[in-house]
Write a protein that holds these residues in place. Structure first.
Motif, PDB file in Angstrom:
ATOM      1  N   UNK A  58     -55.032 -33.608  37.593  1.00 57.54           N
ATOM      2  CA  UNK A  58     -54.449 -34.766  38.254  1.00 57.54           C
ATOM      3  C   UNK A  58     -54.731 -35.997  37.399  1.00 57.54           C
ATOM      4  N   UNK A  59     -53.700 -36.755  37.024  1.00 59.94           N
ATOM      5  CA  UNK A  59     -53.934 -37.958  36.209  1.00 59.94           C
ATOM      6  C   UNK A  59     -54.856 -38.942  36.920  1.00 59.94           C
ATOM      7  N   UNK A  60     -55.667 -39.623  36.133  1.00 66.31           N
ATOM      8  CA  UNK A  60     -56.630 -40.583  36.666  1.00 66.31           C
ATOM      9  C   UNK A  60     -56.291 -41.975  36.138  1.00 66.31           C
ATOM     10  N   UNK A  61     -56.322 -42.954  37.024  1.00 67.83           N
ATOM     11  CA  UNK A  61     -56.008 -44.335  36.630  1.00 67.83           C
ATOM     12  C   UNK A  61     -57.070 -44.885  35.691  1.00 67.83           C
ATOM     13  N   UNK A  62     -56.633 -45.697  34.742  1.00 70.39           N
ATOM     14  CA  UNK A  62     -57.565 -46.416  33.875  1.00 70.39           C
ATOM     15  C   UNK A  62     -58.206 -47.548  34.675  1.00 70.39           C
TER      16      UNK A  62
END
Length: 214
Positions: A136-140
């Motif tokens: 799952x992509x993670x926010x910067x």
């Protein structure tokens, strides 16, 4: 590209009046737009996990050794202890057709409840699994945060953020940057997906022979 370099590039296009926090929000939105479009190879990961006895929940389970918390979708799931390739099933099918039988023994099926990977029936004894999945992509959140996107394609995140920036200001240039974004997106697809030229891609036939037409 670092976040600071992305901020600088956005400023080159006239958005030096935006706060860094605002730029970060736009960059994260663009990143999620890209990362959730396809099951990208750069999201892939492989983990070997050890699940103790009498467990049905495989992910986000503190009892599991090498606990996996970032599964988006499963690509392959193998029971390495019993050498079983786990079969995916819908949760409603498990609930309607399997739970009532109260099966025991070695799990052979997996399914999702929300974002969590489950197995049916519950594990019997300590079991080692190999989980091949997309993350799952993670926010910067800080300058040290890394986007999963390969660094050579970070410019597409900036283009996506610029599209959103122009739209916020109702600027007609948004259309120009939307075209730039889509063009860069197609370049990235060609680069990321085709990573071998050793032989043509193969198509695996998974239906029975009586379904074939000649």
């Amino acid at each position: 590209m670092t976040l600071d370099e992305m901020y600088t590039e956005m400023e080159l296009y006239g958005f030096d009046d935006l706060e860094d926090s605002q730029k970060l929000t736009l960059l994260n939105e663009a990143y999620f737009d890209i990362a959730t479009r396809e099951p990208w190879p750069f999201l892939e990961a492989v983990k070997t996990i050890i699940v103790p006895d009498a467990q049905t929940q495989i992910t986000n389970n503190v009892l599991v050794t090498n606990n996996v918390t970032d599964v988006n979708s499963v690509l392959s799931f193998t029971d390495m202890t019993n050498m079983i390739t786990m079969t995916p099933e819908r949760a409603d099918i498990i609930e309607k057709e399997y739970i009532v039988t109260a099966d025991t023994g070695t799990p052979s099926k997996y399914y999702f409840i929300g974002d969590e990977v489950m197995v049916y029936p519950a594990t019997t004894g300590s079991t080692t699994y190999r989980l091949y999945y997309t993350r799952t992509p993670v926010a910067a959140v800080t300058a040290s945060t890394e986007f999963y996107l390969p660094a050579r394609h970070h410019s597409i995140i900036v283009y996506g953020a610029l599209v959103k920036s122009f739209l916020v200001n109702d600027d007609p240039q948004s259309g120009v940057f939307q075209n730039m974004f889509e063009s860069r997106y197609q370049q990235m697809r060609a680069d990321v997906w085709m990573n071998q030229y050793d032989r043509p891609e193969r198509i695996g036939v998974i239906t029975d022979s009586y379904d074939w037409s000649y």
